[in-house]
Design a protein around this motif. Sequence first.
Motif, PDB file in Angstrom:
ATOM      1  N   MET A 102       0.830  -1.214   0.000  1.00  0.00           N
ATOM      2  CA  MET A 102       0.000   0.000   0.000  1.00  0.00           C
ATOM      3  C   MET A 102       0.855   1.250   0.000  1.00  0.00           C
ATOM      4  O   MET A 102       1.845   1.323   0.719  1.00  0.00           O
ATOM      5  N   LEU A 103       0.456   2.227  -0.787  1.00  0.00           N
ATOM      6  CA  LEU A 103       1.099   3.518  -0.807  1.00  0.00           C
ATOM      7  C   LEU A 103       0.587   4.333   0.370  1.00  0.00           C
ATOM      8  O   LEU A 103      -0.634   4.424   0.578  1.00  0.00           O
ATOM      9  N   TYR A 104       1.500   4.963   1.124  1.00  0.00           N
ATOM     10  CA  TYR A 104       1.100   5.764   2.288  1.00  0.00           C
ATOM     11  C   TYR A 104       0.125   6.863   1.846  1.00  0.00           C
ATOM     12  O   TYR A 104       0.384   7.599   0.904  1.00  0.00           O
ATOM     13  N   GLY A 105      -1.020   6.938   2.536  1.00  0.00           N
ATOM     14  CA  GLY A 105      -2.014   7.962   2.239  1.00  0.00           C
ATOM     15  C   GLY A 105      -3.025   7.579   1.175  1.00  0.00           C
ATOM     16  O   GLY A 105      -3.969   8.331   0.929  1.00  0.00           O
ATOM     17  N   SER A 106      -2.838   6.428   0.521  1.00  0.00           N
ATOM     18  CA  SER A 106      -3.784   5.985  -0.509  1.00  0.00           C
ATOM     19  C   SER A 106      -5.105   5.556   0.144  1.00  0.00           C
ATOM     20  O   SER A 106      -5.159   5.291   1.346  1.00  0.00           O
ATOM     21  N   PRO A 107      -6.192   5.482  -0.634  1.00  0.00           N
ATOM     22  CA  PRO A 107      -7.457   5.015  -0.060  1.00  0.00           C
ATOM     23  C   PRO A 107      -7.345   3.645   0.615  1.00  0.00           C
ATOM     24  O   PRO A 107      -7.912   3.432   1.687  1.00  0.00           O
ATOM     25  N   ALA A 108      -6.605   2.725   0.006  1.00  0.00           N
ATOM     26  CA  ALA A 108      -6.438   1.393   0.611  1.00  0.00           C
ATOM     27  C   ALA A 108      -5.699   1.502   1.944  1.00  0.00           C
ATOM     28  O   ALA A 108      -6.056   0.834   2.922  1.00  0.00           O
ATOM     29  N   PHE A 109      -4.669   2.346   1.981  1.00  0.00           N
ATOM     30  CA  PHE A 109      -3.911   2.562   3.213  1.00  0.00           C
ATOM     31  C   PHE A 109      -4.805   3.135   4.302  1.00  0.00           C
ATOM     32  O   PHE A 109      -4.784   2.692   5.443  1.00  0.00           O
ATOM     33  N   LEU A 110      -5.598   4.146   3.961  1.00  0.00           N
ATOM     34  CA  LEU A 110      -6.463   4.783   4.957  1.00  0.00           C
ATOM     35  C   LEU A 110      -7.515   3.812   5.484  1.00  0.00           C
ATOM     36  O   LEU A 110      -7.805   3.792   6.683  1.00  0.00           O
TER      37      LEU A 110
END
Length: 199
Positions: A102-110
């Motif tokens: 997951m990319l930090y701050g991405s919807p999946a991360f959040l």
Amino acid sequence: GVLVHNCAEQPLPPYGACLLGSINLVRYIVDQGTVGQKPGTSRWGFDLDQLIEDIPIIVRAMDNIVDRARYPLPQQQYEAQSKRRISISVTGLANAAETLGMLYGSPAFLQWTGTILEEINRQCYRASALLAAERGSFPLYDAEKYLAGQFIQSLDDETHDMIRHHGIRNSHLTSIAPTGTISMCADNISSGVEPVFST
């Protein structure tokens, strides 16, 4: 992997102290192997069940520290032991998420972060309620006032009912801290809920 230190991450009353225990989220990354793995997905997973299983142990250990700590002033001891304030936090969030792809701050991360933090919060309050059934609530506990609090009202019905039935061992249970020093002690993982910074 829980590291403990005193914190300044929450507003405290005079002579107040709070023990902060940071859960190393990287320790809950598990290798799921490559069998049947879809292209573009991570072979790594997050063991939420193990985290849920560990939280009652963490809460109990932190509660024990309130009694075992040495306080420089009697006012500090009274403040700590009358409220039994502890604070469970996390560290290594960014590294754990990166490992999961997951990319930090991405919807999946959040979404993933929200799930993890909500579960930690829920399980901490449930564990403290069960500990209160065994050891009693914190000495200044006032059930009517505590249960009427806006934050306590925001808890799910089952957790709220557990507190109503058993009381609560610790007046406060969670805080998010930067964990700069302790993240370095834990193999230099990313600190707290912060992204990975270049140096």
